[in-house]
Every structure is written in C-alpha cells, then in structure tokens.
Design a protein around this motif. Structure first.
Motif, PDB file in Angstrom:
ATOM      1  N   ASP A   1      38.258  37.688  33.650  1.00  0.00           N
ATOM      2  CA  ASP A   1      38.537  37.743  35.084  1.00  0.00           C
ATOM      3  C   ASP A   1      39.115  39.097  35.470  1.00  0.00           C
ATOM      4  N   TYR A   2      40.026  39.612  34.660  1.00  0.00           N
ATOM      5  CA  TYR A   2      40.618  40.934  34.928  1.00  0.00           C
ATOM      6  C   TYR A   2      39.553  42.021  34.912  1.00  0.00           C
ATOM      7  N   LEU A   3      38.688  42.008  33.907  1.00  0.00           N
ATOM      8  CA  LEU A   3      37.625  43.025  33.823  1.00  0.00           C
ATOM      9  C   LEU A   3      36.675  42.928  35.014  1.00  0.00           C
ATOM     10  N   ARG A   4      36.377  41.708  35.455  1.00  0.00           N
ATOM     11  CA  ARG A   4      35.519  41.511  36.628  1.00  0.00           C
ATOM     12  C   ARG A   4      36.178  42.089  37.878  1.00  0.00           C
ATOM     13  N   ARG A   5      37.482  41.818  38.059  1.00  0.00           N
ATOM     14  CA  ARG A   5      38.196  42.337  39.232  1.00  0.00           C
ATOM     15  C   ARG A   5      38.273  43.868  39.203  1.00  0.00           C
ATOM     16  N   LEU A   6      38.464  44.445  38.025  1.00  0.00           N
ATOM     17  CA  LEU A   6      38.463  45.909  37.906  1.00  0.00           C
ATOM     18  C   LEU A   6      37.123  46.479  38.350  1.00  0.00           C
ATOM     19  N   GLU A   7      36.053  45.883  37.842  1.00  0.00           N
ATOM     20  CA  GLU A   7      34.710  46.366  38.180  1.00  0.00           C
ATOM     21  C   GLU A   7      34.444  46.244  39.678  1.00  0.00           C
ATOM     22  N   GLU A   8      34.798  45.114  40.256  1.00  0.00           N
ATOM     23  CA  GLU A   8      34.597  44.908  41.697  1.00  0.00           C
ATOM     24  C   GLU A   8      35.365  45.936  42.524  1.00  0.00           C
ATOM     25  N   ALA A   9      36.517  46.357  42.025  1.00  0.00           N
ATOM     26  CA  ALA A   9      37.344  47.327  42.743  1.00  0.00           C
ATOM     27  C   ALA A   9      36.939  48.769  42.429  1.00  0.00           C
ATOM     28  N   GLY A  10      35.994  48.944  41.500  1.00  0.00           N
ATOM     29  CA  GLY A  10      35.590  50.297  41.118  1.00  0.00           C
ATOM     30  C   GLY A  10      36.683  51.030  40.365  1.00  0.00           C
ATOM     31  N   GLU A  11      37.516  50.285  39.665  1.00  0.00           N
ATOM     32  CA  GLU A  11      38.649  50.855  38.932  1.00  0.00           C
ATOM     33  C   GLU A  11      38.398  50.800  37.439  1.00  0.00           C
ATOM     34  N   SER A  12      39.359  51.321  36.671  1.00  0.00           N
ATOM     35  CA  SER A  12      39.200  51.439  35.231  1.00  0.00           C
ATOM     36  C   SER A  12      40.489  51.087  34.497  1.00  0.00           C
ATOM     37  N   ARG A  13      40.334  50.737  33.244  1.00  0.00           N
ATOM     38  CA  ARG A  13      41.480  50.519  32.357  1.00  0.00           C
ATOM     39  C   ARG A  13      42.085  51.846  31.923  1.00  0.00           C
ATOM     40  N   GLN A  14      41.317  52.927  31.986  1.00  0.00           N
ATOM     41  CA  GLN A  14      41.775  54.244  31.550  1.00  0.00           C
ATOM     42  C   GLN A  14      42.812  54.809  32.517  1.00  0.00           C
ATOM     43  N   PRO A  15      43.878  55.412  31.983  1.00  0.00           N
ATOM     44  CA  PRO A  15      44.858  56.069  32.863  1.00  0.00           C
ATOM     45  C   PRO A  15      44.194  57.217  33.628  1.00  0.00           C
ATOM     46  N   LYS A  16      44.620  57.408  34.861  1.00  0.00           N
ATOM     47  CA  LYS A  16      44.035  58.461  35.688  1.00  0.00           C
ATOM     48  C   LYS A  16      44.666  59.822  35.408  1.00  0.00           C
TER      49      LYS A  16
END
Length: 127
Positions: A105-120
């Motif tokens: 669910d977390y990975l799906r929400r990240l993808e939907e938001a166009g975000e990443s697990r990687q630090p910016k």
C-alpha cells in the motif's frame, strides 16, 4: 484480545531492521524505513480525517536509540530527527503481521504521488 508482548527486541544496525521475537516462537524483522513511514505520530498520521502525511525519501533512515515507554510501548528515535511516536505492543504486532499488505500500500501511494523512497538530498548522519 491484546497482542503479545515481545520477549526480545533487537536492532540489527547493518540491515537497519528491528527484530521482535515472541514467546510462541514467532519472530518478525521490520525495516526501520517501514517503521518510520508507519509512525503512529500525529506528524505522520495526521490529526484525524484525511490529514495523513505521506513520508517520502526515508529509504536510508536508521535508528539512533530505542527507549521503553512504560510497559506498553517503545519510543523509536530515528536518525532523521523523528521521535514523536509511541509504538504500542499492539501497534508493533499489527505492523508485523500486516507488513506485506502495508508495504504494498505504501509503495502504491508513493507511485500515485510521483514520489520516491530515495532521499532528495544528501543526508549527513552524526556519529
């Protein structure tokens, strides 16, 4: 019925995983990133309704310290400065047994938001 209390809590620093072992033989290893993005704090969960804040860029987060809060919870002190959530035994057990579904669910929400697990940005950690 409340969740079992761990008989052993161990932080594996190299793999950045918190191990919870129980009297019945069950054992779970939860990544620090998973624990961080599912923090029970109001800062992460919000203050009710639809106010939860998606945690991004937490792939490399670690733990600086773990303290016990009474007989019912742990306080996790993350190296990104977050330390405001209390992880009750019930909540930790729920995170453990629902880890696969929660993570998906977390990975799906990240993808939907166009975000990443990687630090910016580059993260500097105190030694």
């Amino acid at each position: 019925m409340s969740a079992p209390i761990p008989t052993r809590v161990h932080y594996h620093q190299k793999s950045r995983e918190l191990e919870l072992a129980y009297q019945n033989g069950e054992s779970y290893r939860l990544s620090v990133e998973y624990l961080r993005v599912y923090s029970p704090s109001a800062e992460v969960r919000g203050h009710g309704g639809d106010t939860a804040v998606l945690q991004v860029g937490k792939k490399d987060v670690g733990l600086q310290n773990i303290t016990q809060a009474g007989r019912y919870a742990l306080k996790l002190h993350f190296d990104d400065g977050h330390d405001s959530g209390l992880y009750s035994w019930d909540y930790l057990y729920s995170l453990a047994v629902n880890q696969e579904a929660n993570w998906a669910d977390y990975l799906r929400r990240l993808e939907e938001a166009g975000e990443s697990r990687q630090p910016k940005t580059i993260q500097f950690k105190e030694l």
